[in-house]
Design a protein around this motif. Structure first.
Motif, PDB file in Angstrom:
ATOM      1  N   LEU A  27     -10.900  35.251 -12.565  1.00 34.71           N
ATOM      2  CA  LEU A  27     -10.260  34.086 -13.181  1.00 34.71           C
ATOM      3  C   LEU A  27     -11.008  32.815 -12.817  1.00 34.71           C
ATOM      4  O   LEU A  27     -11.204  31.928 -13.668  1.00 34.71           O
ATOM      5  N   TYR A  28     -11.449  32.711 -11.562  1.00 41.85           N
ATOM      6  CA  TYR A  28     -12.255  31.550 -11.161  1.00 41.85           C
ATOM      7  C   TYR A  28     -13.508  31.453 -12.028  1.00 41.85           C
ATOM      8  O   TYR A  28     -13.902  30.357 -12.449  1.00 41.85           O
ATOM      9  N   GLU A  29     -14.130  32.598 -12.296  1.00 41.48           N
ATOM     10  CA  GLU A  29     -15.329  32.624 -13.138  1.00 41.48           C
ATOM     11  C   GLU A  29     -15.051  32.009 -14.507  1.00 41.48           C
ATOM     12  O   GLU A  29     -15.899  31.293 -15.069  1.00 41.48           O
ATOM     13  N   ARG A  30     -13.861  32.248 -15.049  1.00 43.08           N
ATOM     14  CA  ARG A  30     -13.499  31.709 -16.365  1.00 43.08           C
ATOM     15  C   ARG A  30     -13.146  30.228 -16.300  1.00 43.08           C
ATOM     16  O   ARG A  30     -13.381  29.487 -17.273  1.00 43.08           O
ATOM     17  N   LEU A  31     -12.577  29.781 -15.178  1.00 42.15           N
ATOM     18  CA  LEU A  31     -12.100  28.403 -15.080  1.00 42.15           C
ATOM     19  C   LEU A  31     -13.128  27.439 -14.493  1.00 42.15           C
ATOM     20  O   LEU A  31     -12.993  26.227 -14.630  1.00 42.15           O
ATOM     21  N   LYS A  32     -14.187  27.967 -13.860  1.00 39.84           N
ATOM     22  CA  LYS A  32     -15.128  27.128 -13.114  1.00 39.84           C
ATOM     23  C   LYS A  32     -15.937  26.145 -13.952  1.00 39.84           C
ATOM     24  O   LYS A  32     -16.440  25.161 -13.390  1.00 39.84           O
ATOM     25  N   PRO A  33     -16.105  26.340 -15.282  1.00 42.84           N
ATOM     26  CA  PRO A  33     -16.929  25.368 -16.011  1.00 42.84           C
ATOM     27  C   PRO A  33     -16.434  23.927 -15.950  1.00 42.84           C
ATOM     28  O   PRO A  33     -17.189  23.008 -16.258  1.00 42.84           O
ATOM     29  N   THR A  34     -15.169  23.696 -15.548  1.00 47.48           N
ATOM     30  CA  THR A  34     -14.703  22.325 -15.431  1.00 47.48           C
ATOM     31  C   THR A  34     -15.568  21.538 -14.456  1.00 47.48           C
ATOM     32  O   THR A  34     -16.000  22.058 -13.426  1.00 47.48           O
ATOM     33  N   GLU A  35     -15.835  20.286 -14.775  1.00 45.47           N
ATOM     34  CA  GLU A  35     -16.598  19.417 -13.878  1.00 45.47           C
ATOM     35  C   GLU A  35     -15.684  18.747 -12.864  1.00 45.47           C
ATOM     36  O   GLU A  35     -16.152  17.998 -12.000  1.00 45.47           O
ATOM     37  N   ASN A  36     -14.380  19.003 -12.973  1.00 47.51           N
ATOM     38  CA  ASN A  36     -13.410  18.361 -12.096  1.00 47.51           C
ATOM     39  C   ASN A  36     -12.990  19.318 -10.980  1.00 47.51           C
ATOM     40  O   ASN A  36     -13.422  20.467 -10.914  1.00 47.51           O
ATOM     41  N   ASN A  37     -12.121  18.828 -10.097  1.00 48.26           N
ATOM     42  CA  ASN A  37     -11.530  19.681  -9.073  1.00 48.26           C
ATOM     43  C   ASN A  37     -10.740  20.800  -9.731  1.00 48.26           C
ATOM     44  O   ASN A  37     -10.240  20.663 -10.855  1.00 48.26           O
ATOM     45  N   LEU A  38     -10.611  21.910  -9.017  1.00 51.14           N
ATOM     46  CA  LEU A  38      -9.924  23.086  -9.553  1.00 51.14           C
ATOM     47  C   LEU A  38      -9.084  23.694  -8.444  1.00 51.14           C
ATOM     48  O   LEU A  38      -9.549  23.825  -7.304  1.00 51.14           O
ATOM     49  N   PHE A  39      -7.849  24.076  -8.767  1.00 51.35           N
ATOM     50  CA  PHE A  39      -6.995  24.712  -7.772  1.00 51.35           C
ATOM     51  C   PHE A  39      -5.947  25.549  -8.490  1.00 51.35           C
ATOM     52  O   PHE A  39      -5.349  25.097  -9.473  1.00 51.35           O
ATOM     53  N   PHE A  40      -5.756  26.784  -8.029  1.00 52.65           N
ATOM     54  CA  PHE A  40      -4.731  27.639  -8.622  1.00 52.65           C
ATOM     55  C   PHE A  40      -4.319  28.700  -7.608  1.00 52.65           C
ATOM     56  O   PHE A  40      -4.962  28.871  -6.556  1.00 52.65           O
ATOM     57  N   SER A  41      -3.241  29.403  -7.911  1.00 51.47           N
ATOM     58  CA  SER A  41      -2.763  30.488  -7.056  1.00 51.47           C
ATOM     59  C   SER A  41      -2.915  31.808  -7.796  1.00 51.47           C
ATOM     60  O   SER A  41      -2.066  32.166  -8.620  1.00 51.47           O
ATOM     61  N   PRO A  42      -3.978  32.556  -7.506  1.00 49.61           N
ATOM     62  CA  PRO A  42      -4.119  33.860  -8.164  1.00 49.61           C
ATOM     63  C   PRO A  42      -2.979  34.803  -7.803  1.00 49.61           C
ATOM     64  O   PRO A  42      -2.600  35.664  -8.593  1.00 49.61           O
ATOM     65  N   TYR A  43      -2.420  34.620  -6.613  1.00 50.79           N
ATOM     66  CA  TYR A  43      -1.315  35.479  -6.186  1.00 50.79           C
ATOM     67  C   TYR A  43      -0.087  35.251  -7.065  1.00 50.79           C
ATOM     68  O   TYR A  43       0.572  36.207  -7.497  1.00 50.79           O
ATOM     69  N   SER A  44       0.216  34.000  -7.369  1.00 45.67           N
ATOM     70  CA  SER A  44       1.358  33.692  -8.230  1.00 45.67           C
ATOM     71  C   SER A  44       1.163  34.264  -9.632  1.00 45.67           C
ATOM     72  O   SER A  44       2.080  34.851 -10.215  1.00 45.67           O
ATOM     73  N   ILE A  45      -0.038  34.125 -10.161  1.00 44.52           N
ATOM     74  CA  ILE A  45      -0.315  34.630 -11.505  1.00 44.52           C
ATOM     75  C   ILE A  45      -0.216  36.153 -11.530  1.00 44.52           C
ATOM     76  O   ILE A  45       0.367  36.735 -12.458  1.00 44.52           O
ATOM     77  N   SER A  46      -0.767  36.805 -10.505  1.00 39.28           N
ATOM     78  CA  SER A  46      -0.689  38.266 -10.433  1.00 39.28           C
ATOM     79  C   SER A  46       0.759  38.741 -10.381  1.00 39.28           C
ATOM     80  O   SER A  46       1.133  39.707 -11.050  1.00 39.28           O
ATOM     81  N   LEU A  47       1.595  38.068  -9.578  1.00 39.39           N
ATOM     82  CA  LEU A  47       2.996  38.470  -9.463  1.00 39.39           C
ATOM     83  C   LEU A  47       3.738  38.304 -10.783  1.00 39.39           C
ATOM     84  O   LEU A  47       4.488  39.181 -11.211  1.00 39.39           O
ATOM     85  N   ALA A  48       3.542  37.171 -11.445  1.00 38.79           N
ATOM     86  CA  ALA A  48       4.245  36.932 -12.712  1.00 38.79           C
ATOM     87  C   ALA A  48       3.822  37.956 -13.763  1.00 38.79           C
ATOM     88  O   ALA A  48       4.664  38.496 -14.494  1.00 38.79           O
ATOM     89  N   LEU A  49       2.519  38.241 -13.835  1.00 39.43           N
ATOM     90  CA  LEU A  49       2.038  39.208 -14.822  1.00 39.43           C
ATOM     91  C   LEU A  49       2.413  40.640 -14.431  1.00 39.43           C
ATOM     92  O   LEU A  49       2.555  41.499 -15.300  1.00 39.43           O
ATOM     93  N   ALA A  50       2.581  40.901 -13.127  1.00 43.93           N
ATOM     94  CA  ALA A  50       3.037  42.224 -12.699  1.00 43.93           C
ATOM     95  C   ALA A  50       4.441  42.497 -13.221  1.00 43.93           C
ATOM     96  O   ALA A  50       4.771  43.629 -13.601  1.00 43.93           O
ATOM     97  N   MET A  51       5.277  41.466 -13.257  1.00 40.99           N
ATOM     98  CA  MET A  51       6.628  41.647 -13.801  1.00 40.99           C
ATOM     99  C   MET A  51       6.573  41.930 -15.300  1.00 40.99           C
ATOM    100  O   MET A  51       7.330  42.760 -15.810  1.00 40.99           O
ATOM    101  N   ALA A  52       5.666  41.247 -16.010  1.00 43.21           N
ATOM    102  CA  ALA A  52       5.498  41.538 -17.435  1.00 43.21           C
ATOM    103  C   ALA A  52       4.934  42.944 -17.624  1.00 43.21           C
ATOM    104  O   ALA A  52       5.339  43.681 -18.536  1.00 43.21           O
ATOM    105  N   TYR A  53       4.019  43.324 -16.749  1.00 45.74           N
ATOM    106  CA  TYR A  53       3.405  44.656 -16.793  1.00 45.74           C
ATOM    107  C   TYR A  53       4.454  45.750 -16.649  1.00 45.74           C
ATOM    108  O   TYR A  53       4.320  46.836 -17.232  1.00 45.74           O
ATOM    109  N   ALA A  54       5.515  45.471 -15.914  1.00 44.93           N
ATOM    110  CA  ALA A  54       6.585  46.459 -15.728  1.00 44.93           C
ATOM    111  C   ALA A  54       7.194  46.885 -17.057  1.00 44.93           C
ATOM    112  O   ALA A  54       7.707  48.004 -17.182  1.00 44.93           O
ATOM    113  N   GLY A  55       7.124  46.015 -18.055  1.00 48.04           N
ATOM    114  CA  GLY A  55       7.672  46.348 -19.364  1.00 48.04           C
ATOM    115  C   GLY A  55       6.634  46.713 -20.397  1.00 48.04           C
ATOM    116  O   GLY A  55       6.964  46.987 -21.556  1.00 48.04           O
TER     117      GLY A  55
END
Length: 393
Positions: A27-55
């Motif tokens: 995901l960082y590879e996809r978001l890194k082209p920004t010339e600005n600061n970057l910050f995210f929680s891969p753990y939060s995204i994984s958890l939210a998508l894991a719940m969607a994955y359950a269905g």
């Protein structure tokens, strides 16, 4: 502070953490082209998508697993996520830091979700289920969900779901929120903080508040890179700073930010005295991740004609993902770090994140990458880069 109660990590947890870290770097590879600061929680995204994955089922399930690097079957995956959450909770209980996650489901009032799905996400993700009425008042639903997120993140994540994002076609929103607050094991003396240059490029510099201390830290140095591990109280969570030696070295560092290299840098850390200069910084980021996740391979999830989330409501053509939104915040100062993030996945019926060595100097006066990770499981909770520390101060 007493030692960690976690003696060894379950191999299933090691596998899921490795997959989560691989997803974080993808995901960082996809978001890194920004010339600005970057910050995210891969753990939060994984958890939210894991719940969607359950269905998810069939090709939709396969594509999500591929993008998220889920390698075990549905039941084992969710059990392992629950075990990982328990270990992270244990870290908070003994270490003196705050590390809290919360999950919630927000279905349309009266919409019949499968009992099996609700039981699974309740048993393994501890979700709070609250019905709202997207058909009659989507704005009120947005406000209710955003208020829950703000409360779970100490008001650091505001308006996760942008205005007018939900409508009468929305049937379910899955949300994860994470909050972290930890003091440094060795705090910076604020009387030593002075204004100093930070080189955005080799031709452009700015003046920033630069913190300073000399202590024993985990440290590694290569021909092109310095790596520093700054522990928080309890010595389990830490910030890992990846600092290229060249002012314009961020691009090359990003190209080398692989799962193997990251593991080698962490394993190569050695305790030694280091003189550290680190800028104070505060960053907030917000993303709409639909196109990014589609490009990574989750095509069917967003396609009304192909999405299969029949594990949620029993209908093969019932749900597709309408939006995945993510917001994150971090504040780094002399005392420690406060960080928060939240992810929402909106489901809709139709589609419209030896001898004495000289004391090295670790002077963070140029763009760098940093991670906040839990040491015992290896979970990368937050990931980002700082190009300009003044940008959000």
């Amino acid at each position: 502070m007493k030692d960690s109660p976690i003696e060894e990590v379950n191999p299933d947890i090691e596998s899921i953490v490795k997959g989560n870290t691989a997803f974080a770097l993808d995901l960082y590879e996809r978001l890194k082209p920004t010339e600005n600061n970057l910050f995210f929680s891969p753990y939060s995204i994984s958890l939210a998508l894991a719940m969607a994955y359950a269905g998810a089922r069939k090709d939709t399930e396969r594509q999500i697993a591929q993008v998220l690097h889920f390698t075990s079957g549905q039941q084992q995956l969710h059990q392992t996520f629950a075990c990982l959450e328990m270990e992270l909770k244990a870290v908070q209980d003994w270490s003196g830091i705050l590390l809290r996650t919360a999950n919630s489901l927000w279905p349309q009032t009266g919409y019949p979700l499968l009992k099996e799905f609700l039981n699974l996400v309740n048993n393994y993700y501890g979700v709070v289920v609250t019905a709202v009425d997207y058909q009659k008042d989507p704005e009120a639903a947005e406000n209710i969900i955003n208020a829950w997120v703000a409360e779970k993140t100490q008001d650091k994540i505001q308006n996760l779901i942008p205005s007018n994002s939900l409508n009468e076609l929305t049937r379910l929103v899955l949300v994860n929120a994470i909050y972290f607050q930890g003091d440094w094991k060795n705090k910076f003396d604020n009387t030593l903080t002075e204004t100093a240059p930070f080189w955005i490029t080799s031709a452009k510099k700015i003046q920033v508040p630069m913190m300073e201390q000399q202590e024993t830290f985990g440290y590694k140095e290569t021909e092109d890179l310095q790596v520093l591990q700054l522990p928080y109280v309890g010595n389990d969570l830490s910030m890992l700073v990846l600092l290229p030696k060249q002012i314009n070295g961020l691009r090359e560092l990003e190209d080398n930010l692989t799962l193997k290299n990251l593991a080698n840098w962490i394993e190569g850390l050695q305790e030694r005295e280091v003189r550290v200069f680190l800028p104070r910084f505060r960053v907030s980021s917000q993303f709409q991740l639909n196109e990014t996740l589609i490009a990574m391979g989750m095509r069917d999830s967003f396609d009304e004609n192909k999405a299969n989330f029949s594990g949620m409501d029993g209908r093969e053509n019932g749900f597709c993902i309408g939006a995945v939104v993510h917001q994150a915040f971090v504040d780094v100062n002399e005392e420690g770090t406060e960080a928060a993030a939240a992810t929402a996945v909106g489901m809709v019926n139709l589609c419209l994140s030896e001898p004495p060595l000289p004391v090295p100097v670790f002077k963070v006066d140029r763009p760098f990458i940093f991670l906040i990770r839990e040491k015992i499981t290896g979970s990368v909770l937050f990931l980002g880069k700082i190009v300009n520390p003044e940008e959000s101060l």
